[in-house]
Structure formats: structure tokens, C-alpha cells
Design a protein around this motif. Sequence first.
Motif, PDB file in Angstrom:
ATOM      1  N   PHE A 100      22.180 -53.107  11.384  1.00  0.00           N
ATOM      2  CA  PHE A 100      21.811 -54.158  11.107  1.00  0.00           C
ATOM      3  C   PHE A 100      20.825 -54.493  10.892  1.00  0.00           C
ATOM      4  CE2 PHE A 100      26.220 -53.211  12.522  1.00  0.00           C
ATOM      5  CZ  PHE A 100      26.969 -53.461  11.522  1.00  0.00           C
ATOM      6  N   TYR A 101      20.125 -55.401  10.091  1.00  0.00           N
ATOM      7  CA  TYR A 101      18.848 -56.076  10.666  1.00  0.00           C
ATOM      8  C   TYR A 101      19.198 -57.878   9.906  1.00  0.00           C
ATOM      9  CZ  TYR A 101      18.051 -51.119   9.480  1.00  0.00           C
ATOM     10  OH  TYR A 101      17.985 -49.725   9.457  1.00  0.00           O
ATOM     11  N   SER A 102      18.326 -58.564  10.672  1.00  0.00           N
ATOM     12  CA  SER A 102      17.698 -60.049   9.814  1.00  0.00           C
ATOM     13  C   SER A 102      17.276 -59.898   8.459  1.00  0.00           C
ATOM     14  CB  SER A 102      16.581 -60.557  11.061  1.00  0.00           C
ATOM     15  OG  SER A 102      15.171 -59.619  10.315  1.00  0.00           O
ATOM     16  N   VAL A 103      17.168 -60.798   7.904  1.00  0.00           N
ATOM     17  CA  VAL A 103      17.387 -60.864   6.383  1.00  0.00           C
ATOM     18  C   VAL A 103      15.745 -60.045   6.657  1.00  0.00           C
ATOM     19  CG1 VAL A 103      16.365 -63.927   6.345  1.00  0.00           C
ATOM     20  CG2 VAL A 103      17.323 -62.195   4.350  1.00  0.00           C
ATOM     21  N   ASP A 104      14.803 -60.587   7.693  1.00  0.00           N
ATOM     22  CA  ASP A 104      13.624 -60.191   8.057  1.00  0.00           C
ATOM     23  C   ASP A 104      13.365 -58.641   7.889  1.00  0.00           C
ATOM     24  OD1 ASP A 104      12.672 -63.000   6.978  1.00  0.00           O
ATOM     25  OD2 ASP A 104      13.173 -63.678   9.217  1.00  0.00           O
ATOM     26  N   GLU A 105      13.811 -57.828   7.852  1.00  0.00           N
ATOM     27  CA  GLU A 105      14.250 -57.018   7.972  1.00  0.00           C
ATOM     28  C   GLU A 105      14.301 -55.688   9.888  1.00  0.00           C
ATOM     29  OE1 GLU A 105      11.801 -54.086   5.232  1.00  0.00           O
ATOM     30  OE2 GLU A 105      11.387 -56.427   4.607  1.00  0.00           O
ATOM     31  N   GLU A 106      14.120 -57.088  10.590  1.00  0.00           N
ATOM     32  CA  GLU A 106      14.290 -56.188  11.902  1.00  0.00           C
ATOM     33  C   GLU A 106      15.635 -56.150  12.370  1.00  0.00           C
ATOM     34  OE1 GLU A 106      12.649 -60.081  14.225  1.00  0.00           O
ATOM     35  OE2 GLU A 106      10.926 -59.735  13.396  1.00  0.00           O
ATOM     36  N   GLU A 107      15.877 -54.860  13.159  1.00  0.00           N
ATOM     37  CA  GLU A 107      16.847 -54.577  13.806  1.00  0.00           C
ATOM     38  C   GLU A 107      17.665 -54.857  14.496  1.00  0.00           C
ATOM     39  OE1 GLU A 107      17.293 -49.864  13.445  1.00  0.00           O
ATOM     40  OE2 GLU A 107      19.028 -49.881  14.002  1.00  0.00           O
ATOM     41  N   THR A 108      19.106 -55.452  15.083  1.00  0.00           N
ATOM     42  CA  THR A 108      19.481 -55.999  15.391  1.00  0.00           C
ATOM     43  C   THR A 108      21.053 -55.536  16.024  1.00  0.00           C
ATOM     44  OG1 THR A 108      21.132 -57.015  14.096  1.00  0.00           O
ATOM     45  CG2 THR A 108      19.138 -57.728  14.782  1.00  0.00           C
TER      46      THR A 108
END
Length: 608
Positions: A222-230
Motif C-alpha cells: 500500500f502506498y500514499s499518492v506520494d509513493e510512500e509505503e503505508t
Amino acid sequence: MCGIVGYIGTKQAAPIILDGLARLEYRGYDSAGMAIYDGEKINIRKSAGRLKILENLTRGGESMPGICGIGHTRWATHGAPSDVNAHPHFNTSGTIAVVHNGIIENYIQLRKKMTARGYQFLSETDTEVLAHLLDYYYKGNPLEAVAKVLHRVEGSYALGIMFADCPDQIFAARKDSPLIVGQNEDGCFIASDVPAILKYTRKVFYVDNQEVVRLRADHMHFYSVDEEETEKTPVMIDWDANAAEKAGYDHFMLKEMYEQPKTVSDTLTPRVKGKEIVIEELNMTEEEIKAIRKIHIVACGSAYHAGVTGKYVLEGLARIPVEVDLASEFRYRNPILEEGALVVVISQSGETADTLAALREAKAKGFKVLGIVNVVGSSIAREADNVMYTWAGPEIAVATTKAYSAQLIALYLLAMKFGKTRGKLSDKEFSCLLTDLRRLPDQIELLLNNKLKIQKFANRYIGAKDVFFIGRGIDYAISLEGSLKLKEISYIHSEAYAAGELKHGTISLIEEGTLVAAVSTQPDLYAKTISNMVEVKARGAFVLAVTCEENKEIEKAADYVIYVPETNPYFANSLAIIPLQLFGYYVAVGKGCDVDKPRNLAKSVTVE
Ligand code: F6R
């Protein structure tokens, strides 16, 4: 609304996707399609019409080998239901496939930009712009391309995306349109709703707004729309399959009532651009709007009730005289339409025989017809000169709730647009109205959350014989709809009266304990309605009042009060109708009625 199913794993993808789409059929759709990666390239099959056609076309999925794919059932919003508009949509080279639910609000601008960059569009959909944007941004990193596209688009989306270059992964993303992902020992799934994959897994993750998911056969990231993994925690679903179709609600009607904040927002938001209301579908110049001398609103049932509200709002805000007719009357009364008349027909289904006949009658007399319609590509939508869609999504319960709420919004928007253009609303008045309009979705949500109180009250009236609804002005229009909601699903006799009219005959029906629901949302009329409440109370009625928070005075005359939040009085229907819908619903549930399919009624009345 549209349905999405995607799969990547060790099994054949196409049969799983077809099975999932079949379980989403209840959401309503008019075309279906699938994209499957066959080991070398992505193949797409799609067709207008029922899922059965796609099943036959692919021999139940057998003719589309591959272990990775996305599928879609489309409920048309932009562009008619047709093969070419069906999803999935490809980029030009056929290496990126997309399925989408929701509405890309800035697709016209994006389409222009992409066309200028040399991209060719095959369909009329807002979705195709996503495929070309993905193509534009894809430089070998699919996650980066997805994220860049999401930064460019406005509106709502649930997405399934495949890249031929990266056949070991599929992507999902969402904003304001439902989407889940799930996992079992054989693979990972995308779905717009739980029932699609409940047969395969009960372990699901609800995708958050502006979240991107990369699914592989054995895991998901899963990623934020800024490509950071969550990090994400799964939810174990314990509903049975039947409850799952209704997303856990007991009835479609309840589910649809709960969808109203979104419905209102979907019909409203794309037409509010900054400080302006832009209704492109109107196709009317400022001069043409100024030249309107009279509006004729024609519709049946609840749509007619929305029209009655429309009369008050259009006359009040735009100062244009409005006549409202039942379509079954209009068509046979040889109506007088004079120069400068605009005919507006309102219909959820777009197939109501009398409304369609009224439309034809007006056109035969040489007048232009504007349709306020929910079902894209329906007969009324096709035959009207211009169509303003209410983006309420498919309505399954026979008794309308969310489509009615969306019709109200369409009428408010017209009234404000006409009022401003004709110089009847100052910038300040217009801006205050806009602020109030924007608050409606949250206020409706608040009222829906109050359902327990209404359920308790409704339980007391399961055995009622007659119920009366009274109100003045817009409150009379609300009463008409509140009364219809109660009677059509609970089979309790109910009538709505203009409050001042009651004593001209009907008051003789009031007995000890008769329930009278008094709707009072119009400050100028508070005192008048209170007088009518006192009159019926003196004759034994039990008075339920639905009023605004400021009107505490009403407690002196009412036995029970339901307050609705403050809004501009012209928009009060959108709030006051919510407790009345809930009341009708809970009385019917308490009586054990078949709420979603009341006796003798059809969702689409295609005979006169
Ligand atoms: C009542 C209801 C009907 C419809 C009427 C018109 O809950 O749903 O009264 O409003 O049959 O239908 P449409 O809007 O499809 O033309």
C-alpha cells in the motif's frame, strides 16, 4: 454504480473476474468488459448489454487465458452505453489497460491537453483520459506513473490498472468511490464491493482515499499518492453473502438513503467551478436564459414532488413563473406553451411512459425539452434536447430516495444559475446560497446518524390507520414526498395537505391519536403552521413536527419534534425529507413489509 473486479494469482483470472462481476450485477450496469494478460500481451473483450454477452463472447472466460486481469461492469455516465465506451480502456499501443468507477471532473481539460499532445481518443468516456495519461507518464516505473496521474485528476475514482510491461502486478487506487482488495492463498483481488470476492476470501483491506495498492500473486503493498509505503490492517468479513450485496445494510432502501450525502455531492460538485455554477449540458446562452418567460416542469410520482419544490425555488430565486404538471395530465390536456417556454421533464429511470409522452408532446409543439434524468442512455435522455444528469448511481429499491435528493440538487442549481444570469441574485446572495449548498452533504449525514431516535418513534406507529402530512410552500412539497414514502412501503393510508387547506374538509378525519406530521422549515410561515398544528391537536391529533433548530417555539404546539440543521429555506427539503424517509422505512420494517419491493409497484413504469 459500476463494478470492478481484478485478480492476480495462480488460477485462471477470467472466470474469477466474470464470477465477481456477476455478484456485482445488483449495482446496475449497461456494459461489461475484461482485460487479461495472456503471457505476451493484454487482450480486451467488452460489450454493451448484459454480462451474459461477455460470458458467451469469452466462453465463460475460457477463451481468455491468463492469471492476471481486470474486469468492469459500466453504468454509463459520460457517453452512451456502447461497446466502445465499455471498460477497460487502452492506451494507443494497447500496453496499459484501465477500469474506472467514478467521475473525472476535469476530463475535458485533460482530454484537450492530451489531444494536443497527439493522443487519439476512441470513446466518449472520461476514463480514457486516464489510459493516455498513464501512457504519458510511464517511464518504466508503474507506481510513479499511477501517482503522477492521480495528482493530475480531479473528481472521484476507483481504479484497476495493468501494464503489459509488468505482468506480475496490477494496481488499484481510489478516491471517493468504493474499493477493496483481498487476499487468499491463491492470489490477490480487487473489487468495488465485498460480495464480488466473498466466495474466495473474507480477508479484505478497505483502500483509503488517495491510496494506491500494488497487488502481486502473493502479496500486496500500500502506498500514499506520494509513493510512500503505508501499513494496513485487514478486516475479516463475517457477513453472509446476501447481506454483503447490500454492503451490510438490511435493505437497498436503507443503503440508498445512506448514499445520499455522496449522491448530493456528486450531482453538485462537478457543476460548481470556483464561485460559479457551470451547467454545460444546458447548452443555453445567457441571452437564451434571459429570454425564458415560463418554465413547465413535468414528471410523475416523487419526481413530480421534486418538481413542486422546484417551482418554489425557481420562482423564488430566478423570478420565472413555473407550472408543474403530472405527466399523465400534461400529455392529454393540450397544454398551452407560449414563446419563451422551457419544458423540464424529471425522471430517475428515464423510461416512465407518461413523462416520455409529455416530452414528445412538448417537442411536437416545437418546444425544447431539458431532461433531468438519472439513467444515462435511457429513452428520455436520448429524446430530450438537453440532459442534465443526476449522478445518483443505480437505484434498486422501488421507493426512490437518493435519486429524489439528486433531482432537488439539479433544480437548485438551475434556479441559482438562472437567478444569477437574469440579475435576480446579487453576488453576495449567490455566494451565501453556494455556501449553504455545499454544506448539505454533511448535514444530511448528521440527520442519517439520528436514525435510532426516528426508529423508536416509528415503532409506535406500526399499527396506524391514517397519517396526515401538512406544510405550507416548500413544506407542502416535502409533505407530499414524506407521505408517499410512508404509504408506498408500509401500506398505511397517508395524505399530504397544504396546511391551510386542512380545515376545508379533511380535518373531519382527525380522531383521537391520529398522527399528523407537520413540516415547518420556512421561517416566514412558522407561525401559520403552528396555528394549523394547534387546530388538529385540539381535535385529538398527535403532532410530530419537523422543523429547524431555531424554531423552539414549535414545542408549545407539537407532541414530538425532530430538528433539522439550519440552511437556506429554499434548500430545506433536502434536510427535512431525511427523517421522513427514515420514518416511512422504519414503519414498514416494523410491519414486516417487503421494503425494497412493495406490492403492486414497479421501479420503472413503462406503461401509462
Ligand atoms: C416513489 C417513486 C415513484 C417515481 C415515479 C417516477 O418512491 O419512486 O413515484 O418517482 O414512478 O419515476 P421516474 O423518476 O423513473 O420517472
